[in-house]
Design a protein around this motif. Structure first.
Motif, mmCIF file in Angstrom:
data_model
loop_
_atom_site.group_PDB
_atom_site.id
_atom_site.type_symbol
_atom_site.label_atom_id
_atom_site.label_comp_id
_atom_site.label_asym_id
_atom_site.label_seq_id
_atom_site.Cartn_x
_atom_site.Cartn_y
_atom_site.Cartn_z
ATOM 1 N N THR A 187 0.758 5.605 -6.318
ATOM 2 C CA THR A 187 1.618 4.525 -6.812
ATOM 3 C C THR A 187 1.324 3.167 -6.191
ATOM 4 O O THR A 187 1.369 2.136 -6.868
ATOM 5 C CB THR A 187 3.102 4.868 -6.571
ATOM 6 O OG1 THR A 187 3.324 5.083 -5.174
ATOM 7 C CG2 THR A 187 3.501 6.123 -7.345
ATOM 8 N N THR A 188 1.027 3.164 -4.896
ATOM 9 C CA THR A 188 0.861 1.900 -4.163
ATOM 10 C C THR A 188 -0.587 1.608 -3.803
ATOM 11 O O THR A 188 -1.039 0.459 -3.885
ATOM 12 C CB THR A 188 1.709 1.909 -2.877
ATOM 13 O OG1 THR A 188 3.075 2.164 -3.210
ATOM 14 C CG2 THR A 188 1.598 0.578 -2.142
ATOM 15 N N LEU A 189 -1.314 2.634 -3.411
ATOM 16 C CA LEU A 189 -2.672 2.435 -2.895
ATOM 17 C C LEU A 189 -3.760 2.653 -3.936
ATOM 18 O O LEU A 189 -4.940 2.489 -3.619
ATOM 19 C CB LEU A 189 -2.921 3.377 -1.710
ATOM 20 C CG LEU A 189 -1.945 3.279 -0.535
ATOM 21 C CD1 LEU A 189 -2.300 4.306 0.530
ATOM 22 C CD2 LEU A 189 -1.950 1.875 0.051
ATOM 23 N N TYR A 190 -3.388 3.004 -5.146
ATOM 24 C CA TYR A 190 -4.411 3.379 -6.127
ATOM 25 C C TYR A 190 -5.368 2.226 -6.403
ATOM 26 O O TYR A 190 -4.960 1.076 -6.599
ATOM 27 C CB TYR A 190 -3.777 3.832 -7.440
ATOM 28 C CG TYR A 190 -4.826 4.274 -8.441
ATOM 29 C CD1 TYR A 190 -5.437 5.515 -8.330
ATOM 30 C CD2 TYR A 190 -5.231 3.419 -9.461
ATOM 31 C CE1 TYR A 190 -6.414 5.918 -9.224
ATOM 32 C CE2 TYR A 190 -6.206 3.805 -10.371
ATOM 33 C CZ TYR A 190 -6.797 5.053 -10.240
ATOM 34 O OH TYR A 190 -7.777 5.440 -11.119
ATOM 35 N N THR A 191 -6.656 2.564 -6.428
ATOM 36 C CA THR A 191 -7.716 1.607 -6.727
ATOM 37 C C THR A 191 -8.663 2.245 -7.730
ATOM 38 O O THR A 191 -9.054 3.405 -7.569
ATOM 39 C CB THR A 191 -8.503 1.228 -5.461
ATOM 40 O OG1 THR A 191 -7.597 0.715 -4.482
ATOM 41 C CG2 THR A 191 -9.567 0.192 -5.761
ATOM 42 N N ASP A 192 -9.024 1.517 -8.773
ATOM 43 C CA ASP A 192 -9.949 2.064 -9.770
ATOM 44 C C ASP A 192 -11.294 2.394 -9.136
ATOM 45 O O ASP A 192 -11.710 1.777 -8.139
ATOM 46 C CB ASP A 192 -10.146 1.061 -10.911
ATOM 47 C CG ASP A 192 -8.898 0.901 -11.765
ATOM 48 O OD1 ASP A 192 -8.141 1.890 -11.876
ATOM 49 O OD2 ASP A 192 -8.676 -0.203 -12.294
ATOM 50 N N GLY A 359 -10.723 -2.840 0.494
ATOM 51 C CA GLY A 359 -9.605 -2.907 -0.432
ATOM 52 C C GLY A 359 -8.527 -1.904 -0.099
ATOM 53 O O GLY A 359 -8.726 -0.989 0.679
ATOM 54 N N VAL A 360 -7.370 -2.091 -0.715
ATOM 55 C CA VAL A 360 -6.258 -1.153 -0.520
ATOM 56 C C VAL A 360 -6.423 0.025 -1.465
ATOM 57 O O VAL A 360 -6.274 1.145 -1.054
ATOM 58 C CB VAL A 360 -4.925 -1.874 -0.768
ATOM 59 C CG1 VAL A 360 -3.784 -0.867 -0.733
ATOM 60 C CG2 VAL A 360 -4.710 -2.970 0.238
#
Length: 360
Positions: A187-192, A359-360
């Motif tokens: 939910t918060t840390l997702y990165t493509d 990145g996050v």
């Protein structure tokens, strides 16, 4: 869109689906662990019987020679159960575990472990699919690090179970933490899925970051043992002082291993992984030399990695010092794990440094 790009996107979608599916199975395992603790809760009569049985094992009936004129042997009444013989030592047998020695509790516990195995396999497949979608190590950002971290933590737990170690009591806390970790990750840390900057294209990514993940996962298990040790130690202290713990505390804490066992477990876990954490820092320094032309630059991530190393070194040294065993050393262990957590979350999110480009 090229065929390769479409394939990578499909793999990324498969990875996401597998991660969400593992969360669903972990949720079932969570409820099964709850059922194990509930059905393993025993009545007051059962607890008393277990205490007497443990007492019979730890304290044999005392016989003393009577006076010469008696010419026989008198059997004295059983002495009071000793729960603390001295600072840092225990004479208390381990509890029966989360199942409480009951058939229903054990059945639900086995179901919980089986579901955890299935969830682990699904989550691991999700991590592999993520790696295939980006064609690199699946820990190039905090999302990937998080899903891999929780996978390794569960894997370490299942490995201990496979080695027939008495660690099923970790299950509920572990599954709860994994669900929180995956919830935050998705939910918060997702990165493509994306490629990394050139500085990260190195075989040291596999070596340095993988060892950091393993260390964090095992340090987590040690922290759980340490935290439960503090609760169990307070419980044993209260019993030794003639106090009466609350009903909930009694029902839960009586089934855990003794404070001594929990303390030993945590120490062995932390001591075993500490050399690997040392190697992690050294590997990071070597990678920094290749990528940036210097081995140490006081980057926030480097500083907090070293602070974590110092904290765990202080803990291990404290355990070897007579005056710092027990609760004092346990506090140091929790502080050390807190340093590791801040190094992961705090530094990556709130502090700007050379490691921020991931990145996050």
């Amino acid at each position: 869109m090229s065929l390769a790009a479409a394939t990578n996107e499909n793999l990324a979608n498969i990875s996401n689906t597998l991660i969400y599916s593992s969360m669903a199975v972990y949720t079932l395992a969570f409820f099964a662990h709850i059922a194990e603790w509930v059905f393993g809760s025993r009545s007051k009569v059962g607890r008393t019987a277990a205490a007497l049985a443990g007492s019979a094992t730890a304290d044999s009936t005392v016989k003393v020679q009577t006076a010469q004129n008696a010419g026989g042997t008198a059997v004295l009444d059983r002495p009071r159960i000793v729960t603390r013989s001295a600072a840092g030592t225990r004479d208390v047998p381990d509890g029966p575990g989360a199942a409480g020695g009951t058939f229903k509790g054990d059945l639900w516990g086995r179901i919980a472990v089986s579901l955890t195995v299935v969830a682990f396999a699904v989550q691991a497949a999700g991590v592999v699919a993520r790696a295939a979608s980006v064609q690199r190590a699946p820990w190039g950002n905090m999302y990937e690090f998080s899903i891999t971290f929780s996978t390794v933590a569960v894997g370490a737990y299942l490995l201990l179970l496979a080695l027939r170690k008495n660690v099923r009591w970790i299950g509920l806390l572990l599954v709860t933490t994994v669900l929180l970790d995956l919830g935050i990750a998705t939910t918060t840390l997702y990165t493509d899925s994306d490629q990394l900057v050139p500085a990260l294209h190195s075989y040291w990514l596999w070596i340095h970051v993988s060892t950091a993940i393993i260390c964090g996962a095992v340090f987590y298990l040690g922290a759980v043992g340490t935290l439960l040790y503090l609760f169990r130690d307070s419980y044993e202290n209260k019993l030794a002082g003639g106090g009466t713990p609350g009903r909930f505390a009694t029902s839960v804490l009586e089934r855990l291993p003794s404070a001594k066992s929990l303390d030993t477990f945590s120490y062995r876990i932390n001591a075993a992984v500490f050399p690997l954490w040392t190697f992690t820092i050294i590997a990071g320094a070597i990678w920094a030399g290749d990528a940036w032309g210097r081995y140490w630059g006081w980057d926030p991530k480097e500083v907090w990695s070293f602070i974590t190393w110092v904290a765990y070194a202080c803990y291990l040294h404290a355990r070897a010092t007579a005056g710092w065993k027990g609760r004092k050393a346990a506090y140091l262990a929790l502080i050390a794990f807190g340093c590791w957590l801040f190094n992961y979350y705090g530094v990556n999110i709130f502090v700007t440094g050379k490691h921020s480009y991931a990145g996050v």
